[in-house]
Design an enzyme around this catalytic site. Structure first.
Site, PDB file in Angstrom:
ATOM      1  N   GLU A   1      18.020   0.873  54.739  1.00 35.99           N
ATOM      2  CA  GLU A   1      18.400  -0.545  54.773  1.00 35.99           C
ATOM      3  C   GLU A   1      18.275  -1.176  53.384  1.00 35.99           C
ATOM      4  O   GLU A   1      17.170  -1.219  52.831  1.00 35.99           O
ATOM      5  CB  GLU A   1      17.464  -1.300  55.736  1.00 35.99           C
ATOM      6  CG  GLU A   1      17.723  -2.800  55.798  1.00 35.99           C
ATOM      7  CD  GLU A   1      16.615  -3.571  56.513  1.00 35.99           C
ATOM      8  OE1 GLU A   1      15.473  -3.061  56.598  1.00 35.99           O
ATOM      9  OE2 GLU A   1      16.876  -4.695  56.949  1.00 35.99           O
TER      10      GLU A   1
ATOM     11  N   GLU B   1      15.218 -10.416  63.731  1.00 33.82           N
ATOM     12  CA  GLU B   1      14.152 -10.176  62.749  1.00 33.82           C
ATOM     13  C   GLU B   1      14.061 -11.406  61.855  1.00 33.82           C
ATOM     14  O   GLU B   1      14.615 -11.432  60.762  1.00 33.82           O
ATOM     15  CB  GLU B   1      14.453  -8.918  61.920  1.00 33.82           C
ATOM     16  CG  GLU B   1      13.273  -8.491  61.058  1.00 33.82           C
ATOM     17  CD  GLU B   1      13.599  -7.418  60.034  1.00 33.82           C
ATOM     18  OE1 GLU B   1      14.745  -7.378  59.526  1.00 33.82           O
ATOM     19  OE2 GLU B   1      12.703  -6.635  59.723  1.00 33.82           O
TER      20      GLU B   1
HETATM   21  O1  LIG Z   1      12.679  -6.541  55.519  1.00 39.33           O
HETATM   22  C1  LIG Z   1      13.435  -6.126  56.391  1.00 39.33           C
HETATM   23  O2  LIG Z   1      14.462  -6.736  56.668  1.00 39.33           O
HETATM   24  C2  LIG Z   1      13.165  -4.912  57.143  1.00 39.33           C
HETATM   25  O3  LIG Z   1      13.847  -4.663  58.104  1.00 39.33           O
HETATM   26  C3  LIG Z   1      12.117  -3.987  56.700  1.00 39.33           C
HETATM   27  O4  LIG Z   1      11.985  -2.961  57.620  1.00 39.33           O
HETATM   28  C4  LIG Z   1      10.801  -4.650  56.408  1.00 39.33           C
HETATM   29  O5  LIG Z   1       9.886  -3.765  55.948  1.00 39.33           O
HETATM   30 MG   LIG Z   2      15.663  -5.946  58.185  1.00 39.49          MG
END
Ligand SMILES: O=C(O)C(=O)[C@H](O)CO
Ligand SMILES: [Mg+2]
Length: 253
Positions: A137, A234
């Site tokens: 990511e 998130e």
């Molecule tokens: O920061 C983010 O967006 C994540 O998904 C990571 O996994 C955070 O460690």
């Molecule tokens: Mg993330």
């Protein structure tokens, strides 16, 4: 509509971790993810997820923790042994949780040597766990200065170079918008290699409503594209988590 998961590291923090599963299920989520779950026995997490009826969607390597720990070693030249032992531990944990994906974090490094290390470690991990879905990511450099993976083109290049069927892209709308200035164009460009999605508003990394990204339009576009993966919330709730869930499409029946 896609299936939605709650990131329990960031949502429902009003509650102890094991109680967050039931709260997420009550709110309408069907899955859960925890960035670094290693502080809690996997059997307790698994029991909480099963009794809430939630699928465990994603966790990160490496162990151990969220608070202050480095975000990985996979791109750090010379840390291969550490990467491998961490990955094996993450694998055992993910197995106990029946986690759908493991996100492999790159860590802090720059340059061609770091890129080689990352590619080699990813290839090793993909071969080590051929039946486990692995993701990488890109994180925006303002929030994570010095983090190796801050570019979608580079992520796509690495995934192509490794060429493993179990390695794909984790697309976070918040990071994407901050990196490229256009989250939706970035999603369209890389949709074929995206296997996990996370969402949050820009600016602020709050609820995915308002701000610079049209998330409702994004959900409709995901449906249209035939995306079969999860969309994880998130973000940092602006207030109490349950009071900010107006954006979450609820399934009827
Ligand atoms: O920061 C983010 O967006 C994540 O998904 C990571 O996994 C955070 O460690
Ligand atoms: Mg993330």
């Amino acid at each position: 509509m896609p299936r939605f998961a709650a990131n329990l590291t960031m949502l429902f923090t009003e509650l102890p971790m094991l109680d967050r599963f039931a709260a997420a299920a009550d709110a309408g989520f069907e899955g859960a993810e925890i960035l670094f779950p290693y502080d809690i026995p996997a059997r307790d997490l698994s029991r909480a997820a099963i009794s809430a009826g939630l699928e465990f969607v994603l966790m990160n390597t490496p162990p151990p923790n969220w608070a202050g720990g480095p975000r990985g070693f996979a791109a750090e030249p010379g840390r291969e042994d550490r990467f491998r032992s961490d990955f094996d531990r993450a694998l055992r944990f993910a197995g106990a949780l029946r986690a759908r994906h493991i996100h492999i974090m790159a860590g802090y490094a720059q340059g061609p040597e770091a890129q080689d290390s990352f590619a080699r470690n990813l290839a090793w991990a993909a071969a080590r766990a051929p039946h486990v879905s692995l993701t990488i990511e890109p994180l925006n450099p303002k929030d994570q200065p010095g983090y190796f993976l801050a570019d979608f083109g580079l992520a796509a290049e690495l995934i192509a170079e490794v060429g493993a069927p179990n390695l794909g892209l984790q697309f976070d709308s918040y990071h994407a918008h901050l990196i490229t200035g256009d989250a939706m164009a970035t999603w369209r460009r890389h949709a074929s290699i995206i296997r996990h999605i996370q969402i949050a508003s820009v600016p602020g990394r709050h609820e995915p409503s308002g701000g610079m990204i049209d998330h409702q339009g994004f959900f409709a576009a995901l449906d249209h594209s035939g995306y079969k993966g999860w969309v994880s919330a998130e973000y940092n709730p602006a207030g109490l988590t349950a009071q900010g869930l107006g954006w979450l499409p609820r399934r009827i029946g």
